[in-house]
Design an enzyme around this catalytic site. Structure first.
Site, short mmCIF file in Angstrom:
data_model
loop_
_atom_site.label_atom_id
_atom_site.label_comp_id
_atom_site.label_asym_id
_atom_site.label_seq_id
_atom_site.Cartn_x
_atom_site.Cartn_y
_atom_site.Cartn_z
CD GLU A 80 -4.68 6.43 0.18
OE1 GLU A 80 -4.69 7.64 0.44
OE2 GLU A 80 -4.04 5.94 -0.76
CB CYS A 112 -2.32 4.50 -4.24
SG CYS A 112 -3.45 5.89 -4.01
CG HIS A 234 -2.04 4.38 -8.72
ND1 HIS A 234 -3.25 4.06 -8.13
CD2 HIS A 234 -1.75 5.65 -8.30
CE1 HIS A 234 -3.66 5.07 -7.39
NE2 HIS A 234 -2.78 6.05 -7.48
#
Length: 405
Positions: A80, A112, A234
């Site tokens: 990103e 993400c 994450h």
């Protein structure tokens, strides 16, 4: 069904880092403020000449050791922190790694989450073409801006995954839970260099989407909380992962975080505590951290994965660690990477952050810092020029201010 998954993986992060106590003291806070609130001790800071391409190249160069390059027929680059609205960053990587011209190269974007999207897109290809391999790279630089609320949770890093049939590290199971919703918790318009984030809202969504995709995964797989030996998440900040695992336990009827439950995810946070947020790379950096830092033999153990990308898409899935996985790890390389970082002063960190890259197509030769085996050498006529370099050519322009972490 042919087993498909991760044959090998390697991470890379900047050779420069800022200790969060240094940042806290510069802002007039107690030295331990950020470590207490975020669960993090340092954040990686890329120098001039280091970007998502150089980080990706360094990770991939390591991950591809012992891999026949002609077997790579797909390169999926998740980020990103894109450097071009048209050309995929992976094409620079493809060229400098010397991969075969017979190769699909695509860049993927969804905050993400996109490295997980790349992985899931690659697995059917490998089932149909078990003699081939896919290179998935996730590389990002997290920037929120100086003197913003998100500054302390910045970071940088890359991970390269070589995916294959009959993998040496991890075979993915077919069941997954995935949920998509249109929300505005984190975004970066084209005209901005830094992201915009509603931190509290994003943290709540992270937990809400965990519950939704977990329940879907649980329904499809028939597996419960005790069917997974370890968990990877994450990692925007380590403290959020701690809250997420406690929440996962709670929705599965376990109100208290036990020491055994802590051990299911803490090893996966070791690298994230040192790197900071690496966006698309962070889930798989957590996997590398788990492999490198768990003491017991993980053979045949099931790992649960939670992937979250703001905006938002979330997915829950699982994989089984393969026999003799230790032979495919790059643990010593990772240990050396973190052991030899240079800690920046606050002033040097600001200078790195504010380095003025030209944006008008003018020519700019970039200063030389330690960037591994690859660097961005210059900008010229709206083009980025990269090169592979020898380690002896590297120069240290910033002296350590204390022992490296």
């Amino acid at each position: 069904m042919v087993n498909v998954g991760i044959d090998t993986l390697a991470i890379y992060s900047s050779h420069y880092a800022l200790a969060l106590p240094t940042l806290a003291l510069a802002k007039g806070y107690e030295a331990n403020k950020y470590e207490m609130s975020l669960g993090q001790c340092t954040m990686s800071v890329p120098p001039p000449g280091e970007d998502i391409v150089t980080m990706a190249l360094n990770a991939a160069q390591q991950a591809l050791q012992g891999i026949a390059l002609q077997t790579i027929e797909m390169l999926l680059f998740a980020t990103e922190s894109g450097i071009d609205q048209s050309k995929a960053a992976g094409l620079y990587v493809h060229h400098l790694l010397g991969l075969s011209p017979r190769c699909r190269v695509v860049e993927l974007k969804q905050a993400c989450y996109s490295a997980t999207a790349a992985l899931q897109l690659a697995l059917p290809f490998l089932r149909e073409n078990p003699e081939k391999k896919v290179l998935v790279i996730a590389s990002d630089i997290a920037r929120y801006g100086l003197d913003t609320s998100g500054e302390s949770s910045q970071g940088a890093g890359a991970v390269a995954l070589v995916l294959s049939a009959n993998p040496r590290l991890l075979a993915f199971e077919p069941e997954y839970g995935v949920v998509a919703e249109d929300v505005m918790d984190f975004w970066r318009p084209n005209y901005r260099d830094e992201a915009l984030v509603d931190g509290k809202y994003s943290s709540r969504l992270y937990l809400t989407m965990l519950e939704k995709c977990w329940k879907q995964y649980q329904s499809l797989s028939g597996r419960g909380i005790h069917d997974h030996a370890y968990y990877c998440y994450h990692v925007p900040v380590p403290k959020l992962v701690e809250k997420a695992h406690a929440y996962l336990l709670k929705i599965n009827g376990q109100e208290k975080m036990t020491e055994a439950a802590e051990q299911q995810f803490q090893a996966s946070l070791h690298y994230g505590r040192k790197m900071g947020n690496s966006y698309t790379a962070s889930l798989y950096v957590a996997l590398a951290s788990l492999f490198d830092n768990v003491k017991e033999d993980l053979t045949h153990q099931r790992i649960g994965f939670y992937s979250y990308g703001s905006g938002c898409v979330a997915e829950y899935f699982s994989g089984i660690v393969q026999p003799q996985y230790q032979r495919a790890l790059h643990s010593h390389y990772h240990a050396d990477l973190f052991a030899h970082r240079t800690l920046l002063s606050y002033a040097d960190y600001v200078n790195f952050y504010q380095f003025p890259y030209v944006k008008d197509g003018g020519e700019q030769t970039l200063p030389v810092y330690q960037t591994g085996l690859f660097r961005l050498t210059k900008l010229q006529q709206h083009k980025r020029v990269y090169e592979k370099i020898e380690p002896a050519w590297q120069q240290h322009h910033v002296e350590p201010v204390q022992a490296a972490l």
